[in-house]
Design a protein around this motif. Structure first.
Motif, PDB file in Angstrom:
ATOM      1  N   UNK A   4       0.501  -1.594   0.044  1.00 29.68           N
ATOM      2  CA  UNK A   4      -0.035   0.149  -0.352  1.00 29.68           C
ATOM      3  C   UNK A   4       0.780   0.618   0.084  1.00 29.68           C
ATOM      4  N   UNK A   5       2.055   1.268   0.377  1.00 31.45           N
ATOM      5  CA  UNK A   5       2.495   2.007   0.736  1.00 31.45           C
ATOM      6  C   UNK A   5       3.526   2.523  -0.674  1.00 31.45           C
ATOM      7  N   UNK A   6       3.711   1.422  -1.708  1.00 28.81           N
ATOM      8  CA  UNK A   6       4.079   1.595  -2.390  1.00 28.81           C
ATOM      9  C   UNK A   6       3.343   1.801  -3.945  1.00 28.81           C
ATOM     10  N   UNK A   7       2.018   1.526  -3.689  1.00 37.54           N
ATOM     11  CA  UNK A   7       0.719   1.409  -4.415  1.00 37.54           C
ATOM     12  C   UNK A   7       1.030   0.452  -5.435  1.00 37.54           C
ATOM     13  N   UNK A   8       2.035  -0.827  -4.535  1.00 36.15           N
ATOM     14  CA  UNK A   8       2.160  -2.188  -6.311  1.00 36.15           C
ATOM     15  C   UNK A   8       1.195  -3.386  -5.650  1.00 36.15           C
ATOM     16  N   UNK A   9       1.536  -4.420  -6.728  1.00 41.46           N
ATOM     17  CA  UNK A   9       1.297  -5.282  -6.467  1.00 41.46           C
ATOM     18  C   UNK A   9       1.960  -6.524  -7.159  1.00 41.46           C
ATOM     19  N   UNK A  10       2.161  -7.443  -5.996  1.00 33.24           N
ATOM     20  CA  UNK A  10       2.908  -8.177  -6.540  1.00 33.24           C
ATOM     21  C   UNK A  10       2.693  -9.247  -7.095  1.00 33.24           C
ATOM     22  N   UNK A  11       3.337  -9.858  -8.488  1.00 35.27           N
ATOM     23  CA  UNK A  11       3.244 -10.370  -9.552  1.00 35.27           C
ATOM     24  C   UNK A  11       4.098 -11.863  -9.392  1.00 35.27           C
ATOM     25  N   UNK A  12       3.065 -13.161  -9.093  1.00 37.44           N
ATOM     26  CA  UNK A  12       4.830 -14.009  -9.123  1.00 37.44           C
ATOM     27  C   UNK A  12       4.301 -15.134  -9.633  1.00 37.44           C
ATOM     28  N   UNK A  13       5.050 -16.331  -9.957  1.00 36.70           N
ATOM     29  CA  UNK A  13       5.290 -17.261 -10.786  1.00 36.70           C
ATOM     30  C   UNK A  13       5.607 -17.712 -12.315  1.00 36.70           C
ATOM     31  N   UNK A  77       7.520 -10.492  -9.476  1.00 33.06           N
ATOM     32  CA  UNK A  77       7.228  -9.057 -10.365  1.00 33.06           C
ATOM     33  C   UNK A  77       6.857  -7.806  -9.337  1.00 33.06           C
ATOM     34  N   UNK A  78       7.082  -6.808  -9.075  1.00 37.44           N
ATOM     35  CA  UNK A  78       5.946  -6.086  -8.642  1.00 37.44           C
ATOM     36  C   UNK A  78       5.393  -4.454  -9.393  1.00 37.44           C
ATOM     37  N   UNK A  79       4.937  -4.554  -9.682  1.00 33.20           N
ATOM     38  CA  UNK A  79       4.215  -3.824 -10.394  1.00 33.20           C
ATOM     39  C   UNK A  79       3.193  -2.416  -9.833  1.00 33.20           C
ATOM     40  N   UNK A  80       2.287  -1.273 -10.813  1.00 36.04           N
ATOM     41  CA  UNK A  80       1.398  -0.600 -10.117  1.00 36.04           C
ATOM     42  C   UNK A  80       0.706  -0.960 -10.092  1.00 36.04           C
ATOM     43  N   UNK A  81       0.036  -1.244  -8.507  1.00 30.09           N
ATOM     44  CA  UNK A  81      -1.210  -1.926  -8.470  1.00 30.09           C
ATOM     45  C   UNK A  81      -2.235  -1.558  -9.563  1.00 30.09           C
ATOM     46  N   UNK A  82      -3.272  -2.534 -10.578  1.00 28.37           N
ATOM     47  CA  UNK A  82      -3.509  -2.283 -11.276  1.00 28.37           C
ATOM     48  C   UNK A  82      -5.079  -1.587 -10.905  1.00 28.37           C
ATOM     49  N   UNK A  83      -5.371  -0.299 -12.093  1.00 32.13           N
ATOM     50  CA  UNK A  83      -6.728   0.238 -11.308  1.00 32.13           C
ATOM     51  C   UNK A  83      -8.503   0.297 -12.754  1.00 32.13           C
ATOM     52  N   UNK A  84      -9.332  -0.852 -11.797  1.00 33.28           N
ATOM     53  CA  UNK A  84     -10.212  -0.784 -13.382  1.00 33.28           C
ATOM     54  C   UNK A  84     -10.453   0.091 -13.617  1.00 33.28           C
ATOM     55  N   UNK A  85     -10.734   0.140 -14.667  1.00 33.40           N
ATOM     56  CA  UNK A  85     -11.897   1.255 -14.881  1.00 33.40           C
ATOM     57  C   UNK A  85     -13.351   0.970 -15.052  1.00 33.40           C
ATOM     58  N   UNK A  86     -14.314   1.854 -14.707  1.00 31.86           N
ATOM     59  CA  UNK A  86     -15.287   1.466 -14.329  1.00 31.86           C
ATOM     60  C   UNK A  86     -16.355   2.062 -15.765  1.00 31.86           C
TER      61      UNK A  86
END
Length: 266
Positions: A4-13, A77-86
């Motif tokens: 939450x601090x970096x607004x990131x999402x962890x992508x793994x696999x 891999x750390x990516x910017x947390x995706x924003x879901x479009x309305x």
């Protein structure tokens, strides 16, 4: 797992990160991997170095902390947390104009099921997925991203405030298809009907796109959704035509989605 601090999402696999590298390497801000996987990500490390990204070798325990799961497969891999479009009318109008199908999820709560549905949708070329703005609905998480096995890179995910309102707006514009154990029509029968109609309507503008609705794991699609479907279908089991009973009432929603997508898009 989200930072939450970096607004990131962890992508793994392994497969998931490789698909991310292939399609959207620019999304990756930081990359961490175990020693044995270092040779597999040399090219990505060079790209990150060029773009001032961060990459580092880490023990498996550290990757578990970064991703929040033991299923990281040696790379995070750390990516910017995706924003879901309305979702809006411009988007749905483009589906109808271009003959694109879409999927509507009615409160799918399990992240693994959500990821598996995304993977199947990507495989069968359905790139539009709508989820409700509901806390019971799973969204884009580390788990769903991993289970999708790269499928997240091939779909567009939209959110909607009211499923019922969306179904009303699409009345007569898309064929709204839901599943129900009480349905009289089988999936195969509906699939044949749609193919016949599309064969008769040679002109693209006369062919209606499909909105395939998948329901909650426990209770299926809600009553309000059933009332706003053009078609309700059941996936038949062996012996159904002979009137034989089935020991299992229904398939897992992710398994059912693959059958639905295959039959309705072939």
């Amino acid at each position: 797992m989200k930072n939450k601090q970096r607004n990131e999402l962890a992508v793994c696999g392994f497969a998931t990160v490789k698909k991310l590298e292939k399609n959207h390497p620019e999304k990756i801000k930081r990359l961490y991997f175990t020693e044995d996987l270092a040779p597999k990500f040399g090219g990505l490390c060079k790209k990150l170095a060029k773009n001032h990204g961060v990459y580092n070798q880490k023990p498996a325990g550290d990757l578990e902390k970064l991703s929040g799961t033991v299923h990281h497969q040696g790379v995070v891999a750390m990516i910017e947390a995706p924003e879901i479009q309305q979702l809006d009318s411009d988007i749905t109008d483009s589906w109808i104009e271009n003959g694109e199908n879409a999927i509507l999820l009615d409160r799918i709560g399990n992240a693994n099921n959500f990821g598996a549905i995304v993977r199947s949708a990507a495989f069968f070329g359905i790139k539009n997925i709508v989820i409700p703005m509901d806390e019971t609905q799973s969204t884009i998480t580390t788990s769903s991203y991993r289970v999708a096995e790269g499928g997240m890179e091939y779909v567009n995910i939209y959110s909607v405030k009211s499923i019922a309102r969306l179904l009303e707006v699409l009345d007569g514009k898309m064929i709204r298809i839901g599943t129900s154990l009480e349905a009289k029509k089988t999936l195969e029968e509906l699939s044949q009907e749609i193919r016949k109609k599309n064969s008769a309507n040679v002109q693209k503008e006369n062919k209606k796109s499909l909105l395939i609705i998948l329901g909650n794991e426990e209770s299926g699609i809600s009553d309000i959704v059933k009332e706003n479907c053009d078609e309700l279908v059941i996936i038949p089991w062996a012996g159904m035509k002979e009137g034989k009973s089935n020991s299992i009432d229904s398939l897992n929603v992710a398994q059912a989605s693959s059958i639905l997508f295959y039959e309705l898009t072939k």
